[in-house]
Design a protein around this motif. Sequence first.
Motif, PDB file in Angstrom:
ATOM      1  N   UNK A 232       0.832  -1.200   0.000  1.00 42.79           N
ATOM      2  CA  UNK A 232       0.000   0.000   0.000  1.00 42.79           C
ATOM      3  C   UNK A 232       0.867   1.251   0.000  1.00 42.79           C
ATOM      4  N   UNK A 233       1.937   1.249   0.837  1.00 41.71           N
ATOM      5  CA  UNK A 233       2.818   2.411   0.910  1.00 41.71           C
ATOM      6  C   UNK A 233       3.432   2.715  -0.451  1.00 41.71           C
ATOM      7  N   UNK A 234       3.918   1.689  -1.144  1.00 40.42           N
ATOM      8  CA  UNK A 234       4.544   1.894  -2.458  1.00 40.42           C
ATOM      9  C   UNK A 234       3.548   2.465  -3.459  1.00 40.42           C
ATOM     10  N   UNK A 235       2.329   1.934  -3.453  1.00 39.70           N
ATOM     11  CA  UNK A 235       1.314   2.409  -4.396  1.00 39.70           C
ATOM     12  C   UNK A 235       0.870   3.828  -4.062  1.00 39.70           C
ATOM     13  N   UNK A 236       0.723   4.115  -2.761  1.00 38.14           N
ATOM     14  CA  UNK A 236       0.298   5.463  -2.376  1.00 38.14           C
ATOM     15  C   UNK A 236       1.384   6.479  -2.702  1.00 38.14           C
ATOM     16  N   UNK A 237       2.637   6.104  -2.469  1.00 43.14           N
ATOM     17  CA  UNK A 237       3.732   7.014  -2.795  1.00 43.14           C
ATOM     18  C   UNK A 237       3.836   7.228  -4.304  1.00 43.14           C
ATOM     19  N   UNK A 239       1.190   7.457  -6.217  1.00 44.37           N
ATOM     20  CA  UNK A 239       0.165   8.478  -6.442  1.00 44.37           C
ATOM     21  C   UNK A 239       0.737   9.857  -6.127  1.00 44.37           C
ATOM     22  N   UNK A 240       1.446   9.968  -4.997  1.00 42.95           N
ATOM     23  CA  UNK A 240       2.024  11.249  -4.604  1.00 42.95           C
ATOM     24  C   UNK A 240       3.024  11.744  -5.646  1.00 42.95           C
ATOM     25  N   UNK A 241       3.856  10.827  -6.140  1.00 44.60           N
ATOM     26  CA  UNK A 241       4.870  11.200  -7.128  1.00 44.60           C
ATOM     27  C   UNK A 241       4.233  11.669  -8.421  1.00 44.60           C
ATOM     28  N   UNK A 242       3.248  10.918  -8.928  1.00 40.84           N
ATOM     29  CA  UNK A 242       2.583  11.265 -10.189  1.00 40.84           C
ATOM     30  C   UNK A 242       1.821  12.580 -10.051  1.00 40.84           C
ATOM     31  N   UNK A 243       1.187  12.773  -8.918  1.00 35.90           N
ATOM     32  CA  UNK A 243       0.454  14.021  -8.703  1.00 35.90           C
ATOM     33  C   UNK A 243       1.413  15.205  -8.726  1.00 35.90           C
ATOM     34  N   UNK A 254      -9.936  14.418  -6.793  1.00 33.15           N
ATOM     35  CA  UNK A 254     -11.061  13.558  -6.450  1.00 33.15           C
ATOM     36  C   UNK A 254     -10.564  12.130  -6.280  1.00 33.15           C
ATOM     37  N   UNK A 255     -11.383  11.312  -5.639  1.00 33.62           N
ATOM     38  CA  UNK A 255     -11.008   9.909  -5.464  1.00 33.62           C
ATOM     39  C   UNK A 255     -10.848   9.235  -6.819  1.00 33.62           C
ATOM     40  N   UNK A 256     -11.694   9.592  -7.782  1.00 32.53           N
ATOM     41  CA  UNK A 256     -11.606   9.001  -9.120  1.00 32.53           C
ATOM     42  C   UNK A 256     -10.273   9.334  -9.778  1.00 32.53           C
ATOM     43  N   UNK A 257      -9.806  10.570  -9.590  1.00 34.78           N
ATOM     44  CA  UNK A 257      -8.523  10.974 -10.169  1.00 34.78           C
ATOM     45  C   UNK A 257      -7.371  10.212  -9.511  1.00 34.78           C
ATOM     46  N   UNK A 258      -7.436  10.067  -8.196  1.00 30.46           N
ATOM     47  CA  UNK A 258      -6.385   9.326  -7.512  1.00 30.46           C
ATOM     48  C   UNK A 258      -6.408   7.851  -7.897  1.00 30.46           C
ATOM     49  N   UNK A 259      -7.591   7.310  -8.136  1.00 30.72           N
ATOM     50  CA  UNK A 259      -7.710   5.904  -8.522  1.00 30.72           C
ATOM     51  C   UNK A 259      -7.052   5.610  -9.864  1.00 30.72           C
ATOM     52  N   UNK A 264      -2.596   2.524 -12.103  1.00 25.95           N
ATOM     53  CA  UNK A 264      -1.304   2.488 -12.788  1.00 25.95           C
ATOM     54  C   UNK A 264      -0.261   1.824 -11.881  1.00 25.95           C
ATOM     55  N   UNK A 265      -0.280   2.177 -10.617  1.00 27.71           N
ATOM     56  CA  UNK A 265       0.677   1.616  -9.664  1.00 27.71           C
ATOM     57  C   UNK A 265       0.515   0.112  -9.567  1.00 27.71           C
ATOM     58  N   UNK A 266      -0.717  -0.366  -9.562  1.00 32.34           N
ATOM     59  CA  UNK A 266      -0.974  -1.804  -9.467  1.00 32.34           C
ATOM     60  C   UNK A 266      -0.350  -2.546 -10.655  1.00 32.34           C
TER      61      UNK A 266
END
Length: 271
Positions: A232-237, A239-243, A254-259, A264-266
């Motif tokens: 989870x940490x790797x995938x969330x990080x 998201x942070x990097x791409x954002x 939005x949650x949809x944008x983060x998803x 992609x991370x998955x």
Amino acid sequence: MANHIPPAAASDPSAAFLRLLTVLDTLRTDCPWDKKQTMETLRHLTIEETYELSDAILEGDLTEVKKELGDVLMHLVFYARIASETNDFTIVDVLNSVCEKLISRHPHIYGDVEVENEADVKRNWERLKLKEGNKSVLGGVPVSLPALVKASRIQEKARGIGFDWDNKQQVWEKVEEELAEFKQEFNVEEHVAIDQEKAESEFGDLLFSLVNYARFIGINPENALEKTNKKFIKRFQYIETKAAENGQALQDMTLAEMNVYWNEAKKILAH
């Protein structure tokens, strides 16, 4: 402060262990920090080193495993060095004690007891502990263990004397039973107040039954959850990097944008 010549690296276990003892004796005598340490001051550091070893094992980083094993071993020797100063025990006493325990707890190796499998070995181990003075089979489970680890150890101890389910289907039925009982106390579809204490109790029962099922199918629940945490940490990080790369702030997305980034991370991050 005197300058000491470090003992040379050794090529066999006994000489290498003696080298560690020599270094630690010198540090205990001459180093201001080492001289001040007590068992109590070392305790939290030892816990930290143990968790670092655990992390290295889960990461499969054998270079780090070697390093952290050394740190843990140094702590064990340090405790014995402190105890020797009050004539309570020495490292020799520690080593002989654990050898005697291993010999006495393995009568199928050092005696005439016959065993057929691992389960027999575990049952003999628990019976011998009771003969040695333990008042309860569960007495050897440390009170301060994290709850998830403690649940697993409690179940393993109980299994060691035959208190266990016959098959995994029975265990899974217990999981479903506990899930149903939890849902009765915490039904998200109904907007009604819940009894928090009962809900917590039922959730604990559900977790305990899941740990039990994991044990039955050979999964270490602590390892499984920690691997999921890391995933989870790797995938969330990610998201942070791409954002950040796209000039976005997570709190404004939005949650949809983060998803989108999550999916992609998955695909990109296998574990």
